[in-house]
Design an enzyme around this catalytic site. Structure first.
Site, PDB file in Angstrom:
ATOM      1  N   GLU A   1      19.543  49.484 -36.702  1.00 14.54           N
ATOM      2  CA  GLU A   1      20.867  49.401 -36.080  1.00 14.54           C
ATOM      3  C   GLU A   1      21.300  50.789 -35.593  1.00 14.54           C
ATOM      4  O   GLU A   1      20.762  51.813 -36.029  1.00 14.54           O
ATOM      5  CB  GLU A   1      21.906  48.866 -37.091  1.00 14.54           C
ATOM      6  CG  GLU A   1      21.577  47.461 -37.596  1.00 14.54           C
ATOM      7  CD  GLU A   1      22.645  46.852 -38.520  1.00 14.54           C
ATOM      8  OE1 GLU A   1      22.924  45.666 -38.353  1.00 14.54           O
ATOM      9  OE2 GLU A   1      23.168  47.552 -39.390  1.00 14.54           O
TER      10      GLU A   1
ATOM     11  N   ASP B   1      31.640  50.435 -38.333  1.00 15.52           N
ATOM     12  CA  ASP B   1      31.045  51.548 -37.585  1.00 15.52           C
ATOM     13  C   ASP B   1      31.985  52.329 -36.652  1.00 15.52           C
ATOM     14  O   ASP B   1      32.777  51.721 -35.929  1.00 15.52           O
ATOM     15  CB  ASP B   1      29.935  51.027 -36.660  1.00 15.52           C
ATOM     16  CG  ASP B   1      29.000  50.050 -37.305  1.00 15.52           C
ATOM     17  OD1 ASP B   1      29.131  49.769 -38.491  1.00 15.52           O
ATOM     18  OD2 ASP B   1      28.115  49.550 -36.583  1.00 15.52           O
TER      19      ASP B   1
ATOM     20  N   TRP C   1      40.445  45.775 -41.667  1.00 12.20           N
ATOM     21  CA  TRP C   1      39.021  46.120 -41.788  1.00 12.20           C
ATOM     22  C   TRP C   1      38.534  47.101 -40.729  1.00 12.20           C
ATOM     23  O   TRP C   1      38.893  46.989 -39.559  1.00 12.20           O
ATOM     24  CB  TRP C   1      38.190  44.831 -41.680  1.00 12.20           C
ATOM     25  CG  TRP C   1      36.730  45.104 -41.609  1.00 12.20           C
ATOM     26  CD1 TRP C   1      35.944  45.077 -40.484  1.00 12.20           C
ATOM     27  CD2 TRP C   1      35.865  45.456 -42.699  1.00 12.20           C
ATOM     28  NE1 TRP C   1      34.645  45.395 -40.823  1.00 12.20           N
ATOM     29  CE2 TRP C   1      34.581  45.632 -42.162  1.00 12.20           C
ATOM     30  CE3 TRP C   1      36.078  45.642 -44.070  1.00 12.20           C
ATOM     31  CZ2 TRP C   1      33.481  45.988 -42.958  1.00 12.20           C
ATOM     32  CZ3 TRP C   1      34.988  45.999 -44.852  1.00 12.20           C
ATOM     33  CH2 TRP C   1      33.709  46.163 -44.303  1.00 12.20           C
TER      34      TRP C   1
HETATM   35  C1  FRU Z   1      26.228  48.080 -38.296  1.00 12.10           C
HETATM   36  C2  FRU Z   1      26.469  46.778 -37.549  1.00 12.10           C
HETATM   37  C3  FRU Z   1      25.988  46.885 -36.115  1.00 12.10           C
HETATM   38  C4  FRU Z   1      26.842  45.870 -35.405  1.00 12.10           C
HETATM   39  C5  FRU Z   1      28.160  46.004 -36.133  1.00 12.10           C
HETATM   40  C6  FRU Z   1      28.931  44.730 -36.232  1.00 12.10           C
HETATM   41  O1  FRU Z   1      27.054  48.264 -39.378  1.00 12.10           O
HETATM   42  O2  FRU Z   1      25.852  45.711 -38.216  1.00 12.10           O
HETATM   43  O3  FRU Z   1      24.599  46.671 -35.945  1.00 12.10           O
HETATM   44  O4  FRU Z   1      26.964  46.133 -34.040  1.00 12.10           O
HETATM   45  O5  FRU Z   1      27.860  46.482 -37.426  1.00 12.10           O
HETATM   46  O6  FRU Z   1      30.201  44.941 -36.752  1.00 12.10           O
END
Ligand code: FRU
Length: 481
Positions: free
Chosen positions: A204, A22, A19
């Site tokens: 985010e 980000d 997987w």
């Molecule tokens: C965005 C998010 C972020 C977080 C990460 C966790 O896609 O939700 O806010 O840090 O993914 O994997």
């Protein structure tokens, strides 16, 4: 073999296996672009987050590195960023060998499961060998939880205005800005956005940077905020604000909502620190939280968008951000011939594999359709004067999740020029990225054709004749061979 699997992107970054979400810690240092990423090495769905790692000299050819950051007793390692601490303000290295410092969110899953709300805090780690090995700071967390449930995704950068480090964090529905002299002691200086922009979901992955408006000396600051859900075509997407930043407080000029990319599959994207050519280079996660954990790949899941150069433009008094693939991609494009098609209403093109190709032409007028593939598997992109409409409901495998192709995806194209503009479409094994007028309107979409597309039909939708200038269909080579 690796990178030959069905749907494996041939020129987009994807993890070797398992997987990915980000992009994290985008920083250039000592000859390499670092790409860290949210990674769960034990499964093809989200889980305890690590920072995966890859490096590149040109943003096109990537070398996989060992996992950089592992979860520890303070929690999973969520998204964040990285800087080169040139003056050794942290004392982690020396001026001769400055540390690379990563700042990330700790997510304490046991606390979340127990119903507590103070489970996110910010930590730092450093590397003295340009990212190969990492040491966490013993004083973590450097920003403890402040009472907010969603308190995360630090984007740290050196602030020339204040001569300090600045970090952006999201706190639920708005942005928080902090500053520090040494990356360890932080103080909040401002906040932004409680009543501005899109609020369909939690905020985010912020980013903030200065751009000069093309063709002028005017400087503006651009703020990125990803939201999930609440994107213009469902699920997750990234909005931007153009405004001013005095070193501490951001003020937006933006009256309406703006999106970095109106396609369904570009999320949590941020830009590089220390880019050596003083460019703003962006990479996004080419997926959507609506269905992102169910896409039909087997050994790995998710890819990144092409690295894109960001520029700012003033069109009819409004600021527009454009994103366009970095020039380095030309290295892997095998240029075919250039043709002119004048006065046509329909034309069918054949190609061995459109799913590793670039289609490029200039045209005036916004009434035409591109149909990739045949009746069985086909992707339709229509420009109908006012909007671009992408229909992937017959593009291949779509039934892995009901939200993948439940509706067409659209974007307004009225601000595109009435004169000639460029249409550029880049297809990989499982994606299509469309750039209109050099990235003024962008649609990034995943597709899972059952067989590669061999035909492309371009036709007029209003009976008017089409003129396609400088028309090219180019093959794009694999970067994984
Ligand atoms: C965005 C998010 C972020 C977080 C990460 C966790 O896609 O939700 O806010 O840090 O993914 O994997």
């Amino acid at each position: 073999a690796f990178y030959k699997e069905k749907y494996r992107p041939q020129f987009h970054f994807s993890p070797k296996e398992k997987w990915m979400n980000d992009p994290n810690g985008l920083v250039y240092n000592d000859g390499v672009y670092h790409l860290f990423y949210q990674h769960y090495p034990d499964s093809t769905v989200w889980g305890p987050m690590h920072w995966g790692h890859a490096v590149s000299k040109d943003l096109i050819f990537w070398e996989h590195k060992p996992i950089a950051l592992f979860p520890d007793e303070l929690g999973y390692i969520f998204s964040g960023s990285a800087v080169v601490d040139k003056n050794n303000t942290t004392g982690f290295g020396t001026k001769e060998n400055p540390p690379l410092v990563a700042m990330f969110t700790y997510h304490k899953m046991e606390k979340e499961r127990a119903g507590d709300t103070d489970y996110q805090s910010q930590g730092i780690a450093y590397s003295l060998d340009n990212g190969d090995t990492w040491e966490k700071y013993e004083g973590n967390p450097v920003i403890p939880n402040n009472g907010m449930k969603d308190f995360r995704d630090p984007k740290v950068f050196w602030n020339d205005i204040t001569g300090k480090w600045t970090v952006l964090l999201v706190g639920g529905d708005h942005l928080l800005i902090y500053e520090s002299d040494n990356l360890k002691n932080w103080k909040q200086v401002s906040e932004f956005g409680k009543n501005q922009g899109a609020h369909g979901g939690v905020w985010e992955c912020p980013d903030l940077f200065k751009l000069t408006v093309e063709g002028s000396d005017e400087e503006k600051w651009v703020l990125f905020i990803s939201i999930n859900p609440g994107g213009p075509n469902g699920g997750s997407a990234t909005q931007y604000f153009v405004g001013d930043f005095d070193g501490k407080t951001f003020i937006s000029d933006q009256k309406e909502k703006r999106w970095v990319d109106t396609g369904a599959d570009n999320y949590a994207g941020v830009t590089y620190n220390n880019e050596p050519n003083a460019e703003r280079i962006f990479i996004g996660w080419m997926n959507n939280w609506n269905y992102g954990q169910k896409t039909p790949t087997v050994t790995w899941r998710s890819a990144m968008t092409l690295p894109r150069k960001l520029t700012l433009h003033k069109i009819d008094g409004n600021y527009y951000l454009k994103s366009y693939p970095v020039d380095e991609i030309e290295k892997i494009i095998e240029k075919g011939k250039t043709d002119e098609y004048v006065g046509i209403t329909e034309k069918v093109f054949h190609h061995e594999n459109f799913n590793s190709s670039e289609i490029k032409f200039n045209t005036a007028g916004k009434n035409f359709e591109l149909i990739f593939g045949n009746e069985k598997d086909s992707l339709s992109v229509v420009l109908n004067n006012k909007s671009i409409v992408v229909d992937r409901s017959k593009s291949g495998l779509v039934n892995f999740d009901s939200s993948f192709a439940d509706k067409v995806h659209t974007a307004n194209i009225e601000a595109l020029p009435d004169t000639q503009f460029e249409v550029r479409v880049i297809l990989d094994a499982a994606s299509v990225e469309m750039f209109l007028n050099k990235g003024q309107v962008i649609m990034t979409e995943q597709i899972f054709p059952t067989k590669p597309y061999h035909t492309l039909k371009i036709r007029s939708v209003d009976g008017q004749k089409l003129n396609l200038h400088d028309f090219q269909i180019n093959k794009i080579k694999s970067v994984w061979e």
